[in-house]
Design a protein around this motif. Structure first.
Motif, PDB file in Angstrom:
ATOM      1  N   ARG A 199       8.647 -56.508  92.694  1.00 23.88           N
ATOM      2  CA  ARG A 199       8.127 -57.609  91.868  1.00 23.88           C
ATOM      3  C   ARG A 199       7.616 -57.094  90.520  1.00 23.88           C
ATOM      4  O   ARG A 199       7.899 -57.671  89.474  1.00 23.88           O
ATOM      5  CB  ARG A 199       7.021 -58.322  92.636  1.00 23.88           C
ATOM      6  CG  ARG A 199       6.406 -59.485  91.903  1.00 23.88           C
ATOM      7  CD  ARG A 199       5.363 -60.171  92.826  1.00 23.88           C
ATOM      8  NE  ARG A 199       4.822 -61.316  92.183  1.00 23.88           N
ATOM      9  CZ  ARG A 199       3.718 -61.300  91.443  1.00 23.88           C
ATOM     10  NH1 ARG A 199       3.044 -60.177  91.265  1.00 23.88           N
ATOM     11  NH2 ARG A 199       3.275 -62.406  90.882  1.00 23.88           N
ATOM     12  N   ASP A 200       6.867 -56.002  90.550  1.00 20.76           N
ATOM     13  CA  ASP A 200       6.313 -55.441  89.318  1.00 20.76           C
ATOM     14  C   ASP A 200       7.421 -54.953  88.383  1.00 20.76           C
ATOM     15  O   ASP A 200       7.344 -55.124  87.167  1.00 20.76           O
ATOM     16  CB  ASP A 200       5.339 -54.303  89.633  1.00 20.76           C
ATOM     17  CG  ASP A 200       4.119 -54.783  90.402  1.00 20.76           C
ATOM     18  OD1 ASP A 200       3.757 -55.978  90.281  1.00 20.76           O
ATOM     19  OD2 ASP A 200       3.533 -53.970  91.140  1.00 20.76           O
ATOM     20  N   TYR A 201       8.436 -54.336  88.955  1.00 20.29           N
ATOM     21  CA  TYR A 201       9.578 -53.879  88.160  1.00 20.29           C
ATOM     22  C   TYR A 201      10.251 -55.060  87.464  1.00 20.29           C
ATOM     23  O   TYR A 201      10.528 -55.020  86.266  1.00 20.29           O
ATOM     24  CB  TYR A 201      10.576 -53.148  89.063  1.00 20.29           C
ATOM     25  CG  TYR A 201      11.857 -52.753  88.380  1.00 20.29           C
ATOM     26  CD1 TYR A 201      11.985 -51.520  87.742  1.00 20.29           C
ATOM     27  CD2 TYR A 201      12.959 -53.611  88.377  1.00 20.29           C
ATOM     28  CE1 TYR A 201      13.170 -51.153  87.124  1.00 20.29           C
ATOM     29  CE2 TYR A 201      14.140 -53.248  87.757  1.00 20.29           C
ATOM     30  CZ  TYR A 201      14.240 -52.025  87.133  1.00 20.29           C
ATOM     31  OH  TYR A 201      15.421 -51.668  86.510  1.00 20.29           O
ATOM     32  N   LEU A 202      10.518 -56.124  88.208  1.00 26.46           N
ATOM     33  CA  LEU A 202      11.204 -57.291  87.644  1.00 26.46           C
ATOM     34  C   LEU A 202      10.354 -57.965  86.557  1.00 26.46           C
ATOM     35  O   LEU A 202      10.876 -58.375  85.510  1.00 26.46           O
ATOM     36  CB  LEU A 202      11.560 -58.280  88.749  1.00 26.46           C
ATOM     37  CG  LEU A 202      12.547 -57.746  89.797  1.00 26.46           C
ATOM     38  CD1 LEU A 202      12.655 -58.714  90.966  1.00 26.46           C
ATOM     39  CD2 LEU A 202      13.901 -57.442  89.184  1.00 26.46           C
ATOM     40  N   ILE A 203       9.065 -58.066  86.781  1.00 28.03           N
ATOM     41  CA  ILE A 203       8.179 -58.649  85.770  1.00 28.03           C
ATOM     42  C   ILE A 203       8.143 -57.764  84.531  1.00 28.03           C
ATOM     43  O   ILE A 203       8.189 -58.267  83.401  1.00 28.03           O
ATOM     44  CB  ILE A 203       6.765 -58.880  86.349  1.00 28.03           C
ATOM     45  CG1 ILE A 203       6.825 -60.035  87.351  1.00 28.03           C
ATOM     46  CG2 ILE A 203       5.752 -59.170  85.241  1.00 28.03           C
ATOM     47  CD1 ILE A 203       5.548 -60.217  88.165  1.00 28.03           C
ATOM     48  N   GLU A 204       8.089 -56.469  84.724  1.00 24.64           N
ATOM     49  CA  GLU A 204       8.083 -55.524  83.592  1.00 24.64           C
ATOM     50  C   GLU A 204       9.331 -55.699  82.731  1.00 24.64           C
ATOM     51  O   GLU A 204       9.255 -55.752  81.501  1.00 24.64           O
ATOM     52  CB  GLU A 204       8.007 -54.090  84.131  1.00 24.64           C
ATOM     53  CG  GLU A 204       8.033 -53.022  83.071  1.00 24.64           C
ATOM     54  CD  GLU A 204       6.670 -52.710  82.496  1.00 24.64           C
ATOM     55  OE1 GLU A 204       6.632 -52.063  81.448  1.00 24.64           O
ATOM     56  OE2 GLU A 204       5.663 -53.105  83.087  1.00 24.64           O
TER      57      GLU A 204
END
Length: 167
Positions: A4-9
């Protein structure tokens, strides 16, 4: 880093005007190091923000070598970002490039849709529950239309953390 954090980044920092050597482009091309621990052994992980020019729809693909080793043809799972970067769609997708090369743009859209429907019809009903059959990646060009046509099943996620909490 969590998926999730990767995609948001990516969604917060991707800029089509940046060169392909930008940190976000490098993060996309280095997707394997971010996803490897979350994916079964043997799955090929590829990410891209374009070749030559930045794409309207960056992506991260997961390729089973028994099916395909390239996102240009065959079935694979892929995160496709919308053109406005407000969402990312996890989709079972058929590659679009080879079909377009063989049939031309208009005939390719029809063929991709036929393939997607045929594959979807072969899936057990329980696997389809809660999945979307249509994807809308926003305005763009032929490729966004082709991704929609080649979609077998999908699940869309908001990339804005505030929107994610509301959904």
């Amino acid at each position: 880093m969590r998926i999730r954090d990767y995609l948001i980044e990516i969604s917060q920092n991707y800029d089509r005007s940046d060169p392909l050597s930008s940190p976000t482009q490098l993060m996309l091309r280095g997707a394997e190091q971010h996803f490897n621990e979350h994916v079964p052994a043997g799955i090929i992980i590829r990410g891209s923000g374009g070749q030559g020019n930045a794409t309207m729809t960056p992506w991260v693909a997961f390729l089973d070598p028994d099916e395909t080793t390239t996102p240009q043809n065959g079935l694979y799972v892929v995160y496709l970002f919308s053109t406005d970067l407000q969402s990312v769609t996890l989709t079972l997708q058929h590659g679009v490039t080879k079909v377009r090369q063989e049939l031309g743009p208009q005939a390719a859209l029809a063929r991709l849709s036929e393939i997607a429907i045929a594959v979807r019809n072969d899936l057990p009903f329980d696997m389809l529950r809660g999945m979307e059959y249509q994807v809308n990646l926003g305005q763009g060009g032929w490729r966004q239309s082709a991704y929609s046509a080649g979609n077998v099943v999908a699940k869309r996620y908001a990339t804005n953390p505030c929107q994610s909490r509301k959904n």
